[in-house]
Design a protein around this motif. Structure first.
Motif, PDB file in Angstrom:
ATOM      1  N   UNK A  25       0.832  -1.205   0.000  1.00 14.98           N
ATOM      2  CA  UNK A  25       0.000   0.000   0.000  1.00 14.98           C
ATOM      3  C   UNK A  25       0.866   1.254   0.000  1.00 14.98           C
ATOM      4  N   UNK A  26       1.948   1.232   0.785  1.00 20.77           N
ATOM      5  CA  UNK A  26       2.861   2.384   0.824  1.00 20.77           C
ATOM      6  C   UNK A  26       3.532   2.589  -0.529  1.00 20.77           C
ATOM      7  N   UNK A  27       3.918   1.476  -1.163  1.00 18.27           N
ATOM      8  CA  UNK A  27       4.574   1.558  -2.471  1.00 18.27           C
ATOM      9  C   UNK A  27       3.634   2.197  -3.491  1.00 18.27           C
ATOM     10  N   UNK A  28       2.380   1.714  -3.532  1.00 18.89           N
ATOM     11  CA  UNK A  28       1.400   2.242  -4.487  1.00 18.89           C
ATOM     12  C   UNK A  28       1.187   3.737  -4.244  1.00 18.89           C
ATOM     13  N   UNK A  29       1.065   4.108  -2.972  1.00 16.30           N
ATOM     14  CA  UNK A  29       0.838   5.517  -2.641  1.00 16.30           C
ATOM     15  C   UNK A  29       2.037   6.368  -3.041  1.00 16.30           C
ATOM     16  N   UNK A  30       3.232   5.857  -2.792  1.00 19.04           N
ATOM     17  CA  UNK A  30       4.443   6.631  -3.090  1.00 19.04           C
ATOM     18  C   UNK A  30       4.579   6.858  -4.598  1.00 19.04           C
ATOM     19  N   UNK A  31       4.202   5.843  -5.386  1.00 18.48           N
ATOM     20  CA  UNK A  31       4.345   5.976  -6.843  1.00 18.48           C
ATOM     21  C   UNK A  31       3.529   7.157  -7.382  1.00 18.48           C
ATOM     22  N   UNK A  32       2.452   7.530  -6.661  1.00 20.94           N
ATOM     23  CA  UNK A  32       1.628   8.653  -7.104  1.00 20.94           C
ATOM     24  C   UNK A  32       2.394   9.975  -7.069  1.00 20.94           C
ATOM     25  N   UNK A  33       3.481  10.007  -6.275  1.00 19.04           N
ATOM     26  CA  UNK A  33       4.255  11.246  -6.171  1.00 19.04           C
ATOM     27  C   UNK A  33       5.113  11.485  -7.409  1.00 19.04           C
ATOM     28  N   UNK A  34       5.487  10.420  -8.102  1.00 20.09           N
ATOM     29  CA  UNK A  34       6.459  10.543  -9.197  1.00 20.09           C
ATOM     30  C   UNK A  34       5.979  11.489 -10.294  1.00 20.09           C
TER      31      UNK A  34
ATOM     32  N   UNK B   1       9.017   4.033 -14.288  1.00 13.16           N
ATOM     33  CA  UNK B   1      10.347   4.017 -14.894  1.00 13.16           C
ATOM     34  C   UNK B   1      10.306   4.611 -16.296  1.00 13.16           C
ATOM     35  N   UNK B   2       9.194   4.437 -16.999  1.00 12.87           N
ATOM     36  CA  UNK B   2       9.072   4.970 -18.366  1.00 12.87           C
ATOM     37  C   UNK B   2       9.148   6.495 -18.347  1.00 12.87           C
ATOM     38  N   UNK B   3       8.347   7.126 -17.476  1.00 15.00           N
ATOM     39  CA  UNK B   3       8.340   8.592 -17.444  1.00 15.00           C
ATOM     40  C   UNK B   3       9.651   9.144 -16.877  1.00 15.00           C
ATOM     41  N   UNK B   4      10.275   8.416 -15.952  1.00 13.68           N
ATOM     42  CA  UNK B   4      11.567   8.866 -15.414  1.00 13.68           C
ATOM     43  C   UNK B   4      12.634   8.826 -16.502  1.00 13.68           C
ATOM     44  N   UNK B   5      12.640   7.763 -17.286  1.00 15.70           N
ATOM     45  CA  UNK B   5      13.609   7.665 -18.385  1.00 15.70           C
ATOM     46  C   UNK B   5      13.356   8.760 -19.417  1.00 15.70           C
ATOM     47  N   UNK B   6      12.096   8.976 -19.770  1.00 12.53           N
ATOM     48  CA  UNK B   6      11.775  10.023 -20.760  1.00 12.53           C
ATOM     49  C   UNK B   6      12.267  11.390 -20.292  1.00 12.53           C
ATOM     50  N   UNK B   7      12.015  11.697 -19.014  1.00 10.53           N
ATOM     51  CA  UNK B   7      12.463  12.983 -18.461  1.00 10.53           C
ATOM     52  C   UNK B   7      13.993  13.056 -18.456  1.00 10.53           C
ATOM     53  N   UNK B   8      14.631  11.973 -18.036  1.00 14.38           N
ATOM     54  CA  UNK B   8      16.097  11.955 -17.983  1.00 14.38           C
ATOM     55  C   UNK B   8      16.693  12.168 -19.370  1.00 14.38           C
TER      56      UNK B   8
END
Length: 1050
Positions: free
Chosen positions: A195-204, A245-252
């Motif tokens: 649950x914490x993981x799912x919630x944290x991913x919303x911050x990305x 990871x897709x959006x992080x790579x695109x931004x990077x």
């Protein structure tokens, strides 16, 4: 105290060094009394200048830990109240931050004890304030409190997530956004459950959104902090990335390719891609991100700035690191094609930087993509050799670098192109550019290192050029030149003797240089003398060694790590060269030097985030507390002196080789060296651990020689073996470096083969358990990227580790014989996982080779597995890969030899499968193994083999060309048919004698094989007498005479 302390604080801020030092000393005395807390708190509240208030808070943070427990509850409440007031009413931002840091320290003790229940509500209240300062300091405090009471926040994570989301969207304050980002980063380590993981991913998405907005407005700091968060996400054991990871790579990639941004910002973006490739490779494969990344990274290689070679943040260097990391960690079939496409399209581009990038890219991927590059070596070489003739120096330099990489990693295939490559390298040695020459020497050194007698025709032109360069060029080029000469000498061996004397005289000059700028050259010269000594041999070197040994030993007084490192390598070579001659003359002198290097302080240093930035700005950083170690600073990173690390590794290697070559004479050093190796086997750096693992094996070998025992191990050897095996078992399970674990497997195999079963029986349960864990890929070095699954079709052969793991099973089979079956049954399923059709061909042939050797050594119990194994092996016989066909041929031979009745029904299928391997276009080694398989089948079940059809095909393939390990079974089969007077062999006697004539004259064949052939020939003479004469007359005279000599003996 209060009034005098205020004056001292003011003095601490004055530019007068003497006055400041005296004030610091007096404050240090005051700080030993708990009342200092009260006084500092008062000055934090009432001092007129912000500098004094800030300094009071900085000192309070440092001193309060040791005194907090001694304060009354009333005083504690007063301190907390003052701090809260400072945070909410103070106008100076540095003072507020310094006060927040004090709150963080106090909270470590007060919150868990229930003494500050109002703190968290206060922080949440502050974070909702209309005042920007309040919102910022609340977020700063949330960040700093995670370092002291992070677990306290776990029940509040949902509320914190909502707060952080809101703060990231704060459109009125960049300061609040930055503080929010830092707070997000500080909470990463506390995210565990789903649950914490799912919630944290919303911050990305919000982090990415705010980063893009801030970049657009010129605030790059936000993006840098975002990349630091992404770095933490990559390294987190929790699967925090997911599809983000897709959006992080695109931004990077956006940031990496934006040339208007600061180099540090772009470097951070590229570094994230590198971490993902290293730690989350499956995620990049799953989300099909490899090609998009390479489409950005390859062109970045063209952003070279040759005028600023020291730029640590240059985009081209960072991109090269990413491409290398991708080649090493991702499926090569995804990496090589786009890089090769880029190189093919760019190597003729009008822009020289793109031409340089094209060959640089090929050089960079050669280590990771070596198998695919070997298969495409001709077109790859075409690009690089063309670049070697480019009019632009930068392109020629990159081509020389790429050739050096190929020479290191594309062996042995690259050496077969020596007639094309070596003249090109020779030509580059005379390039007008020193940079190109330097890289060409590197290429020459790497290329020649793996050559053999092929180098002899080139020795004169090579040595003429190298000797000339050695006497005329700069020190840097001389060093590269010496490295190249070392490779030439190692390849040429005895053929190098004509050049040795002149070179050794030149080296005497280099080996006595003492200026700092000359010591690298002295190190290379020392290394070169050791290599020349190995090439020309003991007889020529031993009489002239003393002055070189003396110069080498004297170099240790110069306190230069690289020189000591190379000198340890020199002594290792001399120990191997002299063997027993090293003991009395040199061992007592060099052992203390090696031990001293092993025991050196490596200079490891922790970079501690301990002091407040504001305190540093005020120049007040020296005052410390008696109890400061309770103030748990945050460790940022570890740094080391790599020169000393390399020296340690070389010395660790040297003491193992000294033990191996001096054996019983090494006895006085056993205890001390064993302690060093135990320590180094757990060293933080893998290079030292690797050498410790190897040296532990050598120490055991030396112990066996020093303390021999009949049919068992001596007590001394048993003690060393216990120590070594316990370290090896721990390393297999716990070490995170695949090369270290692979070497441990290899060393275990060597020990098992040298000892036999009895001495290792007590370790077998643990060895079996650990080997199973390796086969199941469950050990520490195999645990990477749990963030996503990967398609089985994308699994690649783990050449770094699994080849070594698979060697353990045959070693067990060899020492246990038929008894191994009970253990093999537990290995069978994990083993066969690697033989699935979806696995790469290297995996499948690794399994088949392992099964062949197990069948060979275990014997008849392999019959229990024949029906399960044979279908796989028959498929591999038809493989398009030569190595797979070769191993399959060897395996079917062993299965037929030891597989009993279950193998019989496969004979016809096997013969049909083997027949194409006898064709003229087949690789020699494959044909030799096919001959071995047929020979084993004839020897085991001669009645099942149609000899009239089989023998002419077999004899046409003889003599063996490559794999002489098949000599005994193949020629033994022919000899057996002859001696047993098998009627089918009679019509082929002329062909048999022709083969025998070549065998007895072959310098590669063993005397045992020749003796067996000789006995069979004598039998033919005794049976057929004069009928043999015409056949003998058709042989070359030397072959006929050699055969007749055998007949005359008998």
């Amino acid at each position: 105290m209060a009034q005098s302390l205020e004056l001292l604080l003011i003095q601490c801020l004055m530019p007068d060094n003497d006055a400041r030092k005296k004030a610091e000393e007096q404050i240090e005395q005051f700080s030993k009394h708990p009342q200092v807390v009260v006084a500092l708190t008062e000055h934090l509240r009432t001092a007129k200048t912000s500098n004094v208030r800030q300094l009071s808070a900085v000192l309070l943070r440092k001193k309060i830990t040791g005194h907090w427990a001694k304060l009354s509850p009333q005083l504690r409440d007063s301190v907390k109240s003052t701090l809260i007031s400072s945070i909410t009413t103070e106008h100076s931002s540095p003072v507020r931050r310094a006060s927040a840091n004090v709150v963080s320290v106090i909270a470590k003790y007060a919150v868990p004890a229930g003494e500050w229940p109002e703190l968290l509500p206060f922080l949440f209240q502050c974070s909702q304030s209309n005042q920007e300062d309040h919102r910022e300091v609340a977020l700063i405090l949330f960040s700093s409190l995670t370092e002291t009471i992070g677990e306290v926040f776990r029940p509040h994570l949902p509320s914190l997530q909502a707060l952080l989301l809101k703060s990231l969207r704060d459109e009125t304050s960049t300061r609040v956004i930055i503080a929010a980002l830092k707070a997000v980063g500080s909470f990463v380590e506390f995210i565990h459950d789903e649950a914490e993981v799912v919630a944290f991913r919303e911050l990305v998405p919000n982090i990415l959104n705010v980063s893009r907005k801030c970049l657009a407005s010129g605030v790059e700091e936000v993006a840098v902090i975002a990349f630091e968060i992404f770095d933490d996400l990559v390294e987190s054991p929790a699967p925090l990335l997911g599809a983000s990871v897709v959006s992080i790579v695109q931004f990077s990639l956006e940031v990496a390719s934006n040339q208007t941004l600061e180099s540090n910002t772009r470097h951070q973006a590229i570094q994230i891609i590198s971490w993902l490739a290293k730690y989350k490779p499956k995620s990049l494969v799953k989300h099909k991100l490899i090609v998009p990344i390479l489409h950005i990274m390859c062109p970045l290689l063209a952003e070279t700035n040759h005028e600023d070679d020291d730029d640590d943040f240059s985009a081209d260097r960072a991109a090269a690191e990413v491409i290398d990391t991708m080649a090493m960690n991702l499926p090569r079939k995804h990496v090589f094609p786009p890089v090769f496409e880029f190189a093919s399209l760019s190597f003729q581009n009008a822009n020289p930087k793109l031409r340089e990038a094209s060959v640089t890219a090929l050089g960079v991927i050669s280590e990771g993509c070596f198998e695919m590059m070997k298969n495409r070596l001709e077109p790859v070489l075409e690009i690089v050799l063309a670049a070697l003739k480019d009019p632009e120096q930068i392109v020629r330099g990159a081509a020389s670098f790429a050739l050096g990489q190929f020479a290191e990693y594309l062996q042995p295939d690259i050496v077969s192109h020596y007639e094309t490559v070596l003249p090109c390298i020779l030509n580059s040695l005379t390039d007008t550019s020193d940079a190109v020459q330097e890289k060409s020497y590197y290429a020459l050194a790497a290329f020649c290192e793996n050559m053999g007698e092929e180098i002899r025709p080139y020795l004169d032109p090579l040595m003429m050029r190298l000797l000339e360069a050695l006497q005329t060029n700069s020190r840097k080029l001389q060093e590269m030149c010496m490295s190249a000469i070392g490779s030439v000498a190692a390849a040429a061996e005895q053929a190098f003797i004509p050049y040795a004397e002149r070179l050794l005289e030149l080296m005497k000059f280099f080996m006595v240089l003492t200026k700092d700028e000359d010591l690298c050259s002295r190190a290379r010269a020392t290394e070169l003398v050791g290599i020349i000594a190995m090439a020309v041999g003991r007889a020529k070197m031993e009489p002239i060694l003393p002055p070189f040994i003396e110069a080498a030993i004297s170099g240790f007084a110069l306190e230069f790590s690289e020189l000591r490192e190379y000198t340890h390598g020199f002594f290792s070579n001399i120990a191997e060269l002299l063997d027993d001659g090293f003991t009395q003359v040199y061992l007592p002198h060099v052992m203390p030097l090696a031990v001293a290097s092993c025991n050196l302080d490596d200079g490891s240093a922790l970079d501690i985030d301990e002091t407040d930035d504001e305190g540093n700005e005020n120049g007040f950083i020296s005052i410390s507390s008696d109890n400061e170690d309770n103030d748990e600073p945050r460790v940022r990173h570890i740094s080391i002196r790599t020169g000393v690390l390399d020296e340690k590794a070389a010395a660790t290697q040297a003491i193992g080789l000294f033990a191996l070559h001096t054996k019983s004479s090494f006895t006085p050093y056993f205890d001390e060296v064993l302690k060093i190796l135990i320590k180094h086997a757990g060293y933080f750096h893998e290079d030292v651990r690797l050498q410790a693992i190897i040296s532990l094996q050598h120490i055991f070998t030396a112990t066996q020689a020093a303390f021999p025992a009949l049919n068992s191990l001596s007590a001394e050897s048993k003690h060393v073996l216990d120590t070594v095996m316990n370290i090896y078992l721990r390393t297999l399970k716990e070490d995170d470096d695949k090369e270290v674990v692979a070497q441990t497997c290899t060393s275990i195999v060597e020990i098992v083969n040298s000892c036999g079963y009895a001495p290792i029986e007590c370790y077998m349960p643990h060895l079996v358990e650990t080997t199973l864990a390796l086969l199941r890929e469950e050990t520490a070095c195999q645990q990477l990227d749990s963030d996503s699954d990967i398609d089985e079709n994308d699994v690649e052969h783990d050449d770094a580790l699994m080849d070594a793991v698979f060697d353990i099973l045959p070693a067990f089979a060899k020492c246990m014989g038929p008894q191994f079956e009970s253990i093999f049954s537990t290995f069978y399923q994990p083993l066969m996982k690697f033989a699935k059709a979806s696995r790469p061909p290297e995996d499948r042939t690794m399994v088949v080779a392992c099964l062949a050797e197990v069948a060979q050594h275990m014997g008849s119990p392999i019959a229990l597995y024949v029906e399960r194994i044979m279908p796989l092996v028959l498929k591999e016989i038809a493989s398009t890969e030569a190595t797979n066909r070769r191993n399959a041929a060897f395996c079917v031979g062993e299965l037929c030899k030891n597989g009993g009745e279950p193998a019989v029904k496969y004979y016809n299928d096997i013969l049909r499968g083997l027949y194409p391997m006898f064709g003229d276009s087949e690789v020699d080694a494959v044909r030799d193994n096919a001959a071995g398989a047929v020979a084993r089948m004839i020897m085991t079940q001669p009645q099942l083999i149609p000899l009239k059809q089989v023998l002419p095909v077999l004899l046409k393939a003889l003599p063996l060309k490559d794999d002489l390990e098949e000599s005994m079974p193949v020629y033994g089969c022919l000899c057996s048919l002859i001696v047993s007077n098998n009627p089918e062999i009679r019509s082929f006697i002329p062909e048999v004698i022709r083969v025998f004539g070549q065998i007895v004259m072959s310098p590669e064949e063993s005397s045992e094989v020749k003796a067996q052939v000789g006995r069979a020939f004598c039998h033919l003479v005794s049976c057929y007498g004069d009928q043999i004469q015409p056949i003998m007359g058709s042989l070359p005279p030397d072959q006929a005479n050699a055969l007749l000599a055998f007949a005359n003996k008998h």
